[in-house]
Design a protein around this motif. Structure first.
Motif, PDB file in Angstrom:
ATOM      1  N   ALA C 133       1.298  -1.172  -0.236  1.00 19.78           N
ATOM      2  CA  ALA C 133      -0.120  -0.074  -0.411  1.00 19.78           C
ATOM      3  C   ALA C 133       0.958   1.353   0.149  1.00 19.78           C
ATOM      4  O   ALA C 133       0.723   1.806  -0.953  1.00 19.78           O
ATOM      5  N   THR C 134       2.085   1.241   0.824  1.00 23.30           N
ATOM      6  CA  THR C 134       2.870   2.295   0.773  1.00 23.30           C
ATOM      7  C   THR C 134       3.337   2.749  -0.270  1.00 23.30           C
ATOM      8  O   THR C 134       4.367   3.603  -0.673  1.00 23.30           O
ATOM      9  N   ARG C 135       3.796   0.843  -0.943  1.00 22.54           N
ATOM     10  CA  ARG C 135       4.640   1.675  -2.551  1.00 22.54           C
ATOM     11  C   ARG C 135       3.359   2.183  -3.496  1.00 22.54           C
ATOM     12  O   ARG C 135       4.794   2.896  -4.253  1.00 22.54           O
ATOM     13  N   TYR C 136       2.335   2.071  -3.675  1.00 23.18           N
ATOM     14  CA  TYR C 136       1.925   2.289  -4.446  1.00 23.18           C
ATOM     15  C   TYR C 136       1.203   3.689  -4.270  1.00 23.18           C
ATOM     16  O   TYR C 136       1.260   4.411  -5.174  1.00 23.18           O
ATOM     17  N   LEU C 137       1.669   3.745  -2.729  1.00 26.13           N
ATOM     18  CA  LEU C 137       1.106   5.487  -2.862  1.00 26.13           C
ATOM     19  C   LEU C 137       1.868   6.609  -2.992  1.00 26.13           C
ATOM     20  O   LEU C 137       2.026   7.361  -3.283  1.00 26.13           O
ATOM     21  N   ILE C 138       3.290   6.054  -2.175  1.00 25.49           N
ATOM     22  CA  ILE C 138       4.982   6.886  -2.466  1.00 25.49           C
ATOM     23  C   ILE C 138       4.629   7.032  -4.538  1.00 25.49           C
ATOM     24  O   ILE C 138       5.025   7.716  -5.090  1.00 25.49           O
ATOM     25  N   ASN C 139       4.539   6.081  -5.180  1.00 26.41           N
ATOM     26  CA  ASN C 139       4.441   5.879  -6.461  1.00 26.41           C
ATOM     27  C   ASN C 139       3.775   7.044  -6.912  1.00 26.41           C
ATOM     28  O   ASN C 139       4.262   7.577  -8.297  1.00 26.41           O
ATOM     29  N   ASP C 140       2.917   6.960  -6.959  1.00 27.02           N
ATOM     30  CA  ASP C 140       1.714   7.829  -7.917  1.00 27.02           C
ATOM     31  C   ASP C 140       2.275   9.102  -7.293  1.00 27.02           C
ATOM     32  O   ASP C 140       2.245   9.990  -7.699  1.00 27.02           O
ATOM     33  N   ALA C 141       2.507   9.359  -6.023  1.00 26.00           N
ATOM     34  CA  ALA C 141       2.733  10.654  -5.485  1.00 26.00           C
ATOM     35  C   ALA C 141       3.469  11.083  -5.870  1.00 26.00           C
ATOM     36  O   ALA C 141       3.685  12.642  -6.897  1.00 26.00           O
ATOM     37  N   CYS C 142       4.441  10.312  -6.403  1.00 29.71           N
ATOM     38  CA  CYS C 142       6.003  10.923  -7.175  1.00 29.71           C
ATOM     39  C   CYS C 142       5.519  11.043  -8.876  1.00 29.71           C
ATOM     40  O   CYS C 142       6.043  12.021  -9.151  1.00 29.71           O
ATOM     41  N   VAL C 143       4.741  10.837  -9.383  1.00 28.12           N
ATOM     42  CA  VAL C 143       4.084  10.563 -10.619  1.00 28.12           C
ATOM     43  C   VAL C 143       3.596  11.681 -10.924  1.00 28.12           C
ATOM     44  O   VAL C 143       3.888  13.078 -11.230  1.00 28.12           O
ATOM     45  N   LEU C 144       3.362  12.081  -9.761  1.00 29.15           N
ATOM     46  CA  LEU C 144       1.841  13.358  -9.844  1.00 29.15           C
ATOM     47  C   LEU C 144       3.016  14.347  -9.528  1.00 29.15           C
ATOM     48  O   LEU C 144       2.412  15.749  -9.949  1.00 29.15           O
ATOM     49  N   LEU C 145       3.859  14.116  -8.793  1.00 32.27           N
ATOM     50  CA  LEU C 145       4.702  15.940  -8.326  1.00 32.27           C
ATOM     51  C   LEU C 145       6.075  15.819  -9.481  1.00 32.27           C
ATOM     52  O   LEU C 145       7.083  15.951  -9.567  1.00 32.27           O
ATOM     53  N   ASN C 146       6.623  14.127 -10.713  1.00 33.64           N
ATOM     54  CA  ASN C 146       7.421  14.165 -11.195  1.00 33.64           C
ATOM     55  C   ASN C 146       8.478  14.303 -10.329  1.00 33.64           C
ATOM     56  O   ASN C 146       9.841  14.983 -10.004  1.00 33.64           O
ATOM     57  N   LYS C 147       8.751  13.550  -8.891  1.00 28.76           N
ATOM     58  CA  LYS C 147      10.039  12.714  -8.313  1.00 28.76           C
ATOM     59  C   LYS C 147      10.537  11.908  -9.249  1.00 28.76           C
ATOM     60  O   LYS C 147       9.612  10.737  -9.024  1.00 28.76           O
ATOM     61  N   PRO C 148      11.917  11.875  -9.243  1.00 30.48           N
ATOM     62  CA  PRO C 148      12.535   9.913  -9.019  1.00 30.48           C
ATOM     63  C   PRO C 148      12.341   9.870  -8.179  1.00 30.48           C
ATOM     64  O   PRO C 148      12.169  10.122  -6.915  1.00 30.48           O
ATOM     65  N   LEU C 149      12.137   8.131  -8.327  1.00 30.10           N
ATOM     66  CA  LEU C 149      12.155   7.215  -7.060  1.00 30.10           C
ATOM     67  C   LEU C 149      12.215   5.965  -6.895  1.00 30.10           C
ATOM     68  O   LEU C 149      12.641   5.005  -7.906  1.00 30.10           O
ATOM     69  N   VAL C 150      13.333   6.083  -6.514  1.00 30.13           N
ATOM     70  CA  VAL C 150      14.737   5.460  -5.789  1.00 30.13           C
ATOM     71  C   VAL C 150      13.642   4.375  -4.535  1.00 30.13           C
ATOM     72  O   VAL C 150      13.394   4.468  -3.725  1.00 30.13           O
ATOM     73  N   SER C 151      13.672   2.867  -5.711  1.00 26.08           N
ATOM     74  CA  SER C 151      12.791   2.413  -4.358  1.00 26.08           C
ATOM     75  C   SER C 151      13.919   0.768  -3.991  1.00 26.08           C
ATOM     76  O   SER C 151      14.209   0.091  -5.033  1.00 26.08           O
ATOM     77  N   GLY C 152      13.895   0.454  -3.213  1.00 26.74           N
ATOM     78  CA  GLY C 152      14.727  -0.864  -2.386  1.00 26.74           C
ATOM     79  C   GLY C 152      13.294  -1.741  -1.533  1.00 26.74           C
ATOM     80  O   GLY C 152      12.618  -1.125  -0.535  1.00 26.74           O
ATOM     81  N   SER C 153      14.286  -3.226  -1.710  1.00 20.31           N
ATOM     82  CA  SER C 153      13.272  -4.003  -0.814  1.00 20.31           C
ATOM     83  C   SER C 153      14.161  -4.682  -0.705  1.00 20.31           C
ATOM     84  O   SER C 153      14.980  -5.393  -1.135  1.00 20.31           O
ATOM     85  N   ALA C 154      14.047  -5.253  -0.004  1.00 15.94           N
ATOM     86  CA  ALA C 154      14.752  -6.877   1.244  1.00 15.94           C
ATOM     87  C   ALA C 154      13.535  -7.755   2.018  1.00 15.94           C
ATOM     88  O   ALA C 154      12.935  -7.402   2.509  1.00 15.94           O
TER      89      ALA C 154
END
Ligand SMILES: [Zn+2]
Ligand SMILES: [Zn+2]
Lengths: 309, 118, 309, 118
Positions: C133-154
């Motif tokens: 949920a947080t990952r989709y939230l961050i993604n959409d906010a970054c797209v809407l605001l035109n920010k590059p998103l560095v995404s890591g997971s483990a």
């Protein structure tokens, strides 16, 4: 602390529950980590993350040796005297990182006179040093004492990682029988390019959590992320050795390069050389030698002369 | 192509990469595409041309691309200097014949200066 | 602090001298890092090393958001009030890590109501969160605001790293248009395998230097080294974006696997999808939605039900 | 080989890898060597055999190797479930035709469950 039949205390079970639940670690692996001791030579850019992560993984005892660490007494106090320190959060901070891990601090220079005794007290050695003389010294001590050697290095934008003297693989001398010419070790060409007063020695502080490391060399150019990455990967190599999974790998070297895409490259390296002077079938080196003389540069990363590369 | 010697083989191409700082000796180029004709021309001048094109020939040819005062950071008496690891197709050249290894078309050769810092 | 004409203070020049001397960073890169602001979502296993290394690299301002961090007030105090703390070594420790970096602390849950305002204040966003949920939230906010998103997971022994919404590459939704079924998110099969009282929630502490992070989930199984490595590499991605070198890479994903040899694998991924609902040519999402509903699991990594995987 | 159908092509071999936890669905195997005959046999039984051997056929064949109660962690209505990335020779399958991609001999197929933890 209540010790369970499986060999872990309740505090350890609580602390390491996340990785206890992973079959590749499990209780057996955690007990192996707890019973393991690791010597880290160098508390700089590589030694800081590797020691921090090894203690976080549950290694039972870590030795940290560095003569050049201004704040080493500080680390020492933080680690050993945590419970008596003022300020709750500081106690918490130190306890969380280290309370389950015993840390031996050696505020000295590793050399031919003390290396055998120090290295003999540990199961695995991590080379986090910064000069060829120390690297050959550590290698020979590890071969003579039959210890696996996890060797990482980082300069400028490149990093390298290899485990030597392990499972039929080469030692450092098998790979590099002769030391590099001392003019190829130092890299000072860009010193002063900034046109600001940088011609004298610059004091660089490497910040890393509780480990505040001071270095006098302006020639140790790197971005802190490169030793950060290689230092974490050195810790990973140790965990693989201690838990046994490393035994399935052929001898290999991991190369990291900031400038290349992709950044990581894993290459196959030679096996142990039968004609190696220290780990070969008929070794000619049976005790430690004079490494600064052998390398033409000392343990302090000070060359006999500086030239351009 | 009319003047081609009958013994001359087709030319081959080799990709050479530099890592660990060695790129600074080669004008900061991380890689070079080398054609065997260039090496052979150099060897003819040196009158050291042999039948096979070996790694040592490549090394000596590459050293001619380096500024004279920096050449000893790459070669030492016509051999590669100590402290440089060579990979042939991502494998330690010690497993591939080292300096005597015969170059093949499309081979990837990587020269890596070992790093001592931390 | 004396500000030089090049845009750096003397303290910064001294502090970052090692990397200032590297042509790929140099004064220009260091000034870019200084002028950059980075939001890190999540202060756990990924966020701790990425924030530590980004501050060490000289990023000017870092935002750190995590509602689940028990010691967040602790971090806050250490970062902001360093100079007034008792005990010299503690002041030194905090100062070394952070004094040249401004840290904004958000002791809250990132959600659809606050994400646009928070994300809009930064140049680059690091996803160090732990649920879809947080990952989709961050993604959409970054797209809407035109920010590059560095995404890591483990998770467990695997790690993944991608930069989304950057330079013609995909966004997270381009890669994964539909969220995974919620039963595939949780991985609880091995809970209790130890036969020791672990059926209830276990409190796990992630130690990392000054950052002491507390987590209530027993299902977040991993060895701390995996997020350690990925977190360092997230910081590296940010540095590459800020200094411009990332622009030369095609869209790609880095895979880390403890069990596989070699551990790292870099794979080529798709470009931006023209039919993506948020970053496509005719987007249907123009404002943030209800992500827990969309994913069938909430921001707390709590699934609607737990099943075996 | 006497009874071989004239239309039958030579069988091909494919290497399948699992990452990100998907290996747990396949008996903890990190990789499988799959022969096209096995897939074709399964397709015949299903009466869904077509001329081409596609990625979707492989996916449905692989799902038969999973315990019935865990199958929905890999497939969803005969298609790959959401949240699994597929690589064909280390490249995102979206660039290679996705489910319609025709399998080739010696191809390497990697199924990766995306990770959400940190
Ligand atoms: Zn040897
Ligand atoms: Zn998109």
């Amino acid at each position: 602390q209540i010790l369970q039949a499986n060999g872990l205390t309740n505090a350890e079970i609580k602390r390491f529950s996340r990785q206890l639940l992973i079959p590749e670690i499990a209780v057996e692996g955690q007990v192996a980590l707890k019973n393991a001791s690791v010597l880290i030579v160098g508390a700089g850019g590589l030694g800081s993350p590797s020691s921090l992560y090894l203690s976080a993984m549950g290694i039972g005892r870590i030795g940290l040796i560095d003569h050049d660490v201004v704040d080493i007494s500080n680390i020492h106090r933080q680690v050993i005297h945590t419970e008596s320190r003022v300020g709750v959060s500081k106690v918490e901070s130190a306890r969380n990182v280290n309370s389950l891990c015993k840390i031996d601090i050696y505020d000295t220079l590793l050399d031919s006179a003390n290396a055998m005794e120090i290295v003999s007290g540990y199961d695995v050695v991590v080379d986090a040093s910064d000069n060829p003389a120390t690297r050959y010294l550590i290698n020979d001590a590890c071969v003579l004492l039959n210890k696996p050697l996890v060797s990482g290095s980082a300069v400028r934008l490149d990093g390298q990682l290899t485990t030597y003297n392990y499972n039929g693989g080469p030692c450092y001398r098998c790979m590099f029988p002769k030391p590099p010419p001392s003019n190829a070790v130092m890299n000072c060409s860009e010193t002063g390019v900034l046109g600001i007063g940088m011609s004298s020695m610059i004091h660089n502080t490497i910040p890393f959590g509780n480990f505040n490391v001071f270095s006098k060399e302006s020639n140790k150019k790197t971005i802190i992320l490169v030793p950060g990455i290689i230092g974490c990967l050195e810790a990973l190599e140790v965990v693989k050795i201690v838990t046994g999974s490393k035994a399935n790998e052929p001898p290999n070297m991991l190369l990291f390069s900031y400038k290349s895409y992709p950044h990581f490259r894993n290459v196959k390296i030679r096996s142990r050389r039968k004609d190696c002077v220290v780990c070969g079938d008929s070794p000619t080196i049976s005790e430690l030698i004079d490494y600064p003389q052998f390398c033409g540069s000392g343990y302090n990363d000070k060359p006999t002369q500086w030239k351009i590369l | 192509m009319v003047n081609m010697e009958p013994s001359m083989k087709e030319s081959i191409n080799i990709k050479v990469e530099f890592k660990g700082g060695l790129e600074m000796l080669f004008d900061n180029k991380l890689s070079l595409d080398i054609n065997s004709k260039d090496i052979e021309e150099y060897l003819k001048k040196q009158e050291t041309k042999t039948e096979k094109l070996r790694m040592l020939d490549l090394i000596n040819y590459l050293s001619t691309l380096i500024k004279p005062n920096e050449r000893d950071l790459f070669v030492d008496d016509k051999r590669l200097r100590a402290g440089i690891l060579v990979l042939i197709n991502d494998t330690d050249w010690e497993l591939e014949g080292e300096g005597e290894h015969e170059l093949e078309d499309k081979e990837s050769i990587c020269f890596i200066s070992t790093l001592h810092g931390g």
